[in-house]
Design a protein around this motif. Structure first.
Motif, PDB file in Angstrom:
ATOM      1  N   PRO A 135       1.831 -11.622  -2.180  1.00 30.16           N
ATOM      2  CA  PRO A 135       1.196 -11.351  -3.710  1.00 30.16           C
ATOM      3  C   PRO A 135      -0.054 -10.192  -3.413  1.00 30.16           C
ATOM      4  O   PRO A 135      -0.712 -10.077  -4.451  1.00 30.16           O
ATOM      5  CB  PRO A 135       0.516 -12.597  -4.184  1.00 30.16           C
ATOM      6  CG  PRO A 135      -0.065 -13.242  -2.899  1.00 30.16           C
ATOM      7  CD  PRO A 135       0.900 -12.558  -1.805  1.00 30.16           C
ATOM      8  N   TYR A 136       0.035  -9.430  -2.333  1.00 34.65           N
ATOM      9  CA  TYR A 136      -1.202  -8.477  -2.287  1.00 34.65           C
ATOM     10  C   TYR A 136      -0.569  -7.093  -1.970  1.00 34.65           C
ATOM     11  O   TYR A 136      -1.069  -6.234  -1.461  1.00 34.65           O
ATOM     12  CB  TYR A 136      -1.840  -8.937  -0.955  1.00 34.65           C
ATOM     13  CG  TYR A 136      -2.604 -10.109  -0.907  1.00 34.65           C
ATOM     14  CD1 TYR A 136      -3.463 -10.267  -2.040  1.00 34.65           C
ATOM     15  CD2 TYR A 136      -2.237 -11.235  -0.128  1.00 34.65           C
ATOM     16  CE1 TYR A 136      -4.187 -11.689  -2.191  1.00 34.65           C
ATOM     17  CE2 TYR A 136      -2.793 -12.412  -0.384  1.00 34.65           C
ATOM     18  CZ  TYR A 136      -3.730 -12.681  -1.125  1.00 34.65           C
ATOM     19  OH  TYR A 136      -4.341 -14.069  -1.445  1.00 34.65           O
ATOM     20  N   THR A 137       0.472  -6.882  -2.835  1.00 32.60           N
ATOM     21  CA  THR A 137       0.849  -5.383  -2.783  1.00 32.60           C
ATOM     22  C   THR A 137       0.051  -4.420  -3.751  1.00 32.60           C
ATOM     23  O   THR A 137       0.176  -3.066  -3.427  1.00 32.60           O
ATOM     24  CB  THR A 137       2.496  -5.256  -3.490  1.00 32.60           C
ATOM     25  OG1 THR A 137       2.279  -6.018  -4.876  1.00 32.60           O
ATOM     26  CG2 THR A 137       3.367  -5.825  -2.894  1.00 32.60           C
ATOM     27  N   PHE A 138      -0.972  -4.917  -4.185  1.00 32.58           N
ATOM     28  CA  PHE A 138      -1.878  -3.954  -4.806  1.00 32.58           C
ATOM     29  C   PHE A 138      -2.951  -3.418  -3.842  1.00 32.58           C
ATOM     30  O   PHE A 138      -3.439  -2.393  -3.946  1.00 32.58           O
ATOM     31  CB  PHE A 138      -2.980  -4.715  -5.923  1.00 32.58           C
ATOM     32  CG  PHE A 138      -3.620  -5.891  -5.509  1.00 32.58           C
ATOM     33  CD1 PHE A 138      -4.663  -5.618  -4.510  1.00 32.58           C
ATOM     34  CD2 PHE A 138      -3.145  -7.176  -5.559  1.00 32.58           C
ATOM     35  CE1 PHE A 138      -5.285  -6.924  -4.112  1.00 32.58           C
ATOM     36  CE2 PHE A 138      -3.770  -8.323  -5.152  1.00 32.58           C
ATOM     37  CZ  PHE A 138      -4.951  -8.217  -4.386  1.00 32.58           C
ATOM     38  N   GLU A 139      -2.749  -3.770  -2.595  1.00 36.21           N
ATOM     39  CA  GLU A 139      -3.516  -3.245  -1.452  1.00 36.21           C
ATOM     40  C   GLU A 139      -2.716  -2.061  -0.847  1.00 36.21           C
ATOM     41  O   GLU A 139      -1.611  -2.546  -0.175  1.00 36.21           O
ATOM     42  CB  GLU A 139      -4.108  -4.178  -0.354  1.00 36.21           C
ATOM     43  CG  GLU A 139      -5.101  -4.819  -0.947  1.00 36.21           C
ATOM     44  CD  GLU A 139      -6.488  -4.125  -1.358  1.00 36.21           C
ATOM     45  OE1 GLU A 139      -6.625  -2.878  -0.733  1.00 36.21           O
ATOM     46  OE2 GLU A 139      -7.316  -4.792  -1.739  1.00 36.21           O
ATOM     47  N   LYS A 140      -2.688  -0.810  -1.082  1.00 34.11           N
ATOM     48  CA  LYS A 140      -1.936   0.368  -0.629  1.00 34.11           C
ATOM     49  C   LYS A 140      -2.080   0.773   0.644  1.00 34.11           C
ATOM     50  O   LYS A 140      -1.198   1.153   1.244  1.00 34.11           O
ATOM     51  CB  LYS A 140      -1.862   1.225  -1.583  1.00 34.11           C
ATOM     52  CG  LYS A 140      -1.682   0.755  -3.172  1.00 34.11           C
ATOM     53  CD  LYS A 140      -0.054   0.383  -3.289  1.00 34.11           C
ATOM     54  CE  LYS A 140       0.055  -0.167  -4.850  1.00 34.11           C
ATOM     55  NZ  LYS A 140       1.437  -0.896  -4.844  1.00 34.11           N
TER      56      LYS A 140
END
Length: 236
Positions: A135-140
């Motif tokens: 769930p951490y795809t917001f960290e690019k």
């Protein structure tokens, strides 16, 4: 004396469950490990019974505790909080579709204690290619930073600090939800704690292995939301 209570809720997904538990059995650190079997099929139950002594965990069959059908995440959190408070220890949740590294638990305990007002402290999840994934795809961007994040932390591999456990009673969790990571993340911030995501502390995540129907969210989102609403599934 134990430095943490570690738990894994299990609902079938036997192959990933095996990998999760075996990795935790090899992990560094001084901790007590509990596996909560949430009405899994006989094959999964039999496996857990067979290896509990060898791999060093206490097995709790929720069918011996409640008649409420799975998912029973609220009950698991309540029982785990009680154990953590009895030992004055943080609680670490490692989901049954996550494979940790040998140093993961030890680092979660040490790093969380070094940061100010820790509420939640999570290890970031990666796919088999080493890329940050759900769930951490917001960290690019890849880094070794530890981020004080405004995003909710998932319980994939996350520590809940002792001060937060003392401040917020899980008996007050809603009866109308199935999953509580978003709510507890927000409650942590509301109570003045900080939630940290360790980008350099990577764990392998194999998403939705115990809830394969959730993959419809990506392949057929209309059907996913219909099932979610009609069957009252995945209430967050």
């Amino acid at each position: 004396m134990s430095e943490a209570i570690v738990i894994t809720p299990v609902k079938d997904s036997l192959e990933t469950t095996k990998r999760t538990i075996e990795a935790i059995s090899k992990a560094k650190g001084n901790f007590e490990y509990f596996v909560f079997n949430d009405f899994s099929k006989p094959e999964t139950k039999s496996y857990l019974e067979k290896i509990k002594t060898k791999l060093g965990f206490e097995l709790i069959h929720l069918e011996d505790v409640t008649s409420t059908p799975s998912p029973n995440y609220k009950l698991v959190l309540q029982m785990a909080q009680k154990k953590a408070l009895e030992t004055n220890s943080p609680l670490i949740i490692v989901e049954s579709d996550v494979v940790i590294q040998k140093n993961t638990l030890e680092d979660l305990i040490k790093l969380s204690g070094k940061h100010e007002k820790t509420g939640l402290f999570g290890a970031i999840t990666v796919d088999q290619s080493g890329n940050y994934n759900f769930p951490y795809t917001f960290e690019k961007r890849k880094s070794n930073n530890i981020v004080d994040t405004s995003h909710s932390l998932s319980f994939c591999c996350t520590l809940i600090s002792t001060p937060l456990l003392k401040r917020f009673d899980f008996q007050n969790l809603s009866q109308n939800k199935d999953w509580f990571d978003v709510f507890i993340s927000r409650q942590s911030k509301k109570l003045g704690f900080k939630n940290y995501l360790a980008k350099g502390l990577e764990v392998l995540h194999l998403p939705h292995s115990s809830r394969p129907w959730k993959n419809l969210k990506y392949t057929n989102p209309v059907l996913y939301y219909l099932k979610k609403v009609i069957n009252k599934r995945d209430r967050i």
